[in-house]
Write a protein that holds these residues in place. Structure first.
Motif, PDB file in Angstrom:
ATOM      1  N   UNK A   1       0.836  -1.211   0.000  1.00 51.34           N
ATOM      2  CA  UNK A   1       0.000   0.000   0.000  1.00 51.34           C
ATOM      3  C   UNK A   1       0.864   1.251   0.000  1.00 51.34           C
ATOM      4  N   UNK A   2       1.918   1.266   0.836  1.00 49.62           N
ATOM      5  CA  UNK A   2       2.775   2.441   0.967  1.00 49.62           C
ATOM      6  C   UNK A   2       3.516   2.751  -0.322  1.00 49.62           C
ATOM      7  N   UNK A   3       4.132   1.716  -0.906  1.00 46.08           N
ATOM      8  CA  UNK A   3       4.890   1.942  -2.133  1.00 46.08           C
ATOM      9  C   UNK A   3       3.974   2.181  -3.327  1.00 46.08           C
ATOM     10  N   UNK A   4       2.788   1.587  -3.279  1.00 45.43           N
ATOM     11  CA  UNK A   4       1.802   1.871  -4.314  1.00 45.43           C
ATOM     12  C   UNK A   4       1.377   3.331  -4.269  1.00 45.43           C
ATOM     13  N   UNK A   5       1.186   3.849  -3.052  1.00 41.66           N
ATOM     14  CA  UNK A   5       0.822   5.258  -2.881  1.00 41.66           C
ATOM     15  C   UNK A   5       1.916   6.169  -3.420  1.00 41.66           C
ATOM     16  N   UNK A   6       3.168   5.834  -3.120  1.00 43.73           N
ATOM     17  CA  UNK A   6       4.291   6.651  -3.591  1.00 43.73           C
ATOM     18  C   UNK A   6       4.374   6.643  -5.118  1.00 43.73           C
ATOM     19  N   UNK A   7       4.150   5.485  -5.734  1.00 40.34           N
ATOM     20  CA  UNK A   7       4.188   5.395  -7.194  1.00 40.34           C
ATOM     21  C   UNK A   7       3.060   6.211  -7.826  1.00 40.34           C
TER      22      UNK A   7
ATOM     23  N   UNK B   1      15.254   7.922  -1.710  1.00 39.77           N
ATOM     24  CA  UNK B   1      14.902   9.009  -0.808  1.00 39.77           C
ATOM     25  C   UNK B   1      13.449   9.428  -1.004  1.00 39.77           C
ATOM     26  N   UNK B   2      13.036   9.455  -2.283  1.00 38.13           N
ATOM     27  CA  UNK B   2      11.646   9.818  -2.567  1.00 38.13           C
ATOM     28  C   UNK B   2      10.684   8.826  -1.916  1.00 38.13           C
ATOM     29  N   UNK B   3      10.911   7.528  -2.128  1.00 35.33           N
ATOM     30  CA  UNK B   3      10.005   6.526  -1.580  1.00 35.33           C
ATOM     31  C   UNK B   3      10.059   6.487  -0.061  1.00 35.33           C
ATOM     32  N   UNK B   4      11.201   6.791   0.498  1.00 35.25           N
ATOM     33  CA  UNK B   4      11.313   6.857   1.957  1.00 35.25           C
ATOM     34  C   UNK B   4      10.414   7.955   2.519  1.00 35.25           C
ATOM     35  N   UNK B   5      10.389   9.099   1.855  1.00 40.32           N
ATOM     36  CA  UNK B   5       9.649  10.241   2.376  1.00 40.32           C
ATOM     37  C   UNK B   5       8.182  10.278   2.016  1.00 40.32           C
ATOM     38  N   UNK B   6       7.833   9.785   0.818  1.00 39.69           N
ATOM     39  CA  UNK B   6       6.462   9.992   0.335  1.00 39.69           C
ATOM     40  C   UNK B   6       5.662   8.706   0.184  1.00 39.69           C
ATOM     41  N   UNK B   7       6.099   7.650   0.860  1.00 38.11           N
ATOM     42  CA  UNK B   7       5.294   6.435   0.911  1.00 38.11           C
ATOM     43  C   UNK B   7       4.391   6.445   2.139  1.00 38.11           C
ATOM     44  N   UNK B   8       4.489   7.488   2.953  1.00 36.78           N
ATOM     45  CA  UNK B   8       3.582   7.635   4.086  1.00 36.78           C
ATOM     46  C   UNK B   8       2.447   8.581   3.700  1.00 36.78           C
ATOM     47  N   UNK B   9       1.383   8.551   4.467  1.00 36.39           N
ATOM     48  CA  UNK B   9       0.175   9.291   4.094  1.00 36.39           C
ATOM     49  C   UNK B   9       0.402  10.792   4.107  1.00 36.39           C
ATOM     50  N   UNK B  10       1.130  11.314   5.101  1.00 38.62           N
ATOM     51  CA  UNK B  10       1.292  12.768   5.204  1.00 38.62           C
ATOM     52  C   UNK B  10       2.711  13.132   5.594  1.00 38.62           C
ATOM     53  N   UNK B  11       3.184  14.203   5.003  1.00 34.76           N
ATOM     54  CA  UNK B  11       4.483  14.773   5.346  1.00 34.76           C
ATOM     55  C   UNK B  11       4.258  16.172   5.878  1.00 34.76           C
ATOM     56  N   UNK B  12       4.666  16.389   7.125  1.00 38.14           N
ATOM     57  CA  UNK B  12       4.504  17.702   7.733  1.00 38.14           C
ATOM     58  C   UNK B  12       5.729  18.566   7.471  1.00 38.14           C
ATOM     59  N   UNK B  13       5.487  19.801   7.057  1.00 42.15           N
ATOM     60  CA  UNK B  13       6.551  20.771   6.839  1.00 42.15           C
ATOM     61  C   UNK B  13       6.202  22.038   7.614  1.00 42.15           C
TER      62      UNK B  13
END
Length: 254
Positions: free
Chosen positions: A10-16, A206-218
């Motif tokens: 699910x996580x890597x599918x979301x990132x793709x 690096x991309x998949x590490x950061x954006x395979x989760x649902x939300x990234x807070x900045x």
């Protein structure tokens, strides 16, 4: 075991999916821009507006949640400077900066679609290992500022994974001081240093590490404008401002 496998899929599918949507939307915006610019139906201001619209869309697609504080001064002819955490930083900044050029590393010019979009929306490339290139870019920044064009610079010179910001390089500050233009300093911090900091060299990893989760807070804070006659002092002042604010923003970790 099955639950963990399902979660990874699910996580890597979301990132793709995000990657496809981001580059698909970029191709669409770049294509529209090329047509309008070629037909001379739009100019640089329109390209800036297109960039802002796409950046807002891109950070939404990537699941980036920006927690912004401070009052953003959008006076034309302003130099915007701050620390650099990841490749998503310019997207976050230009979701708020509705005009202006940006100084980018020459390596970006090697990415075909990204390079086309960057050139359309006002990138000034610099080879940070070439003294002549750095001098030329500094002169270009001064000219742009004098013409009331704003400029975004990440004066650390590279993405930083240190807790503290690197000492800001002085070139752009000297340009702002010479042009007698204001400087707006910003501090940018990621919500999860373990996954959001760009440790390593593999871009896709690096991309998949950061954006395979649902939300990234900045967390993004804009300071009030500063001015001065000394680029050296302005660079030190900006570094100190960001250092103090990052310590505060890092309180959101964990």
């Amino acid at each position: 075991m099955i639950k963990k496998l399902f979660f990874n899929i699910w996580s890597y599918g979301l990132a793709w999916i995000r990657l496809v949507l981001v580059f698909g939307s970029l191709a669409f915006f770049v294509g529209i821009g090329l047509i309008l610019l070629k037909l001379k139906l739009a100019g640089q201001k329109f390209a800036f507006r297109m960039r802002t619209v796409w950046c807002k869309l891109a950070i939404c697609l990537l699941g980036v949640k920006v927690h912004r504080t401070g009052n953003l001064d959008l006076t034309p002819g302003t130099l915007y400077v701050g620390n650099h955490r990841s490749l998503v930083d310019p997207l976050v900044l230009f979701a708020y900066l509705t005009n202006g050029y940006v100084v980018g590393k020459i390596e970006v010019s090697k990415y075909p679609l990204v390079n086309t979009g960057a050139r359309q929306s006002g990138v000034v490339y610099v080879d940070r290992d070439d003294a002549n290139s750095r001098k030329s870019v500094r002169e270009t920044i001064e000219v742009l500022l004098r013409k009331n064009n704003s400029v975004l610079v990440f004066p650390e010179g590279t993405i930083s994974t240190d807790i503290q910001p690197k000492q800001f390089r002085q070139g752009s500050f000297h340009a702002a001081a010479a042009a007698q233009k204001p400087i707006v300093v910003f501090a940018l911090e990621m919500g999860d240093p373990d996954r959001d900091f760009w440790h390593g060299d593999g871009l896709f990893d690096l991309y998949f590490q950061g954006f395979s989760k649902w939300r990234t807070d900045v967390y993004l804070h804009f300071f009030d404008p500063i001015r001065g006659d000394s680029g050296e002092l302005l660079a030190q002042q900006a570094t100190d401002m960001v250092l103090v604010k990052l310590k505060e923003l890092q309180g959101n970790w964990g």
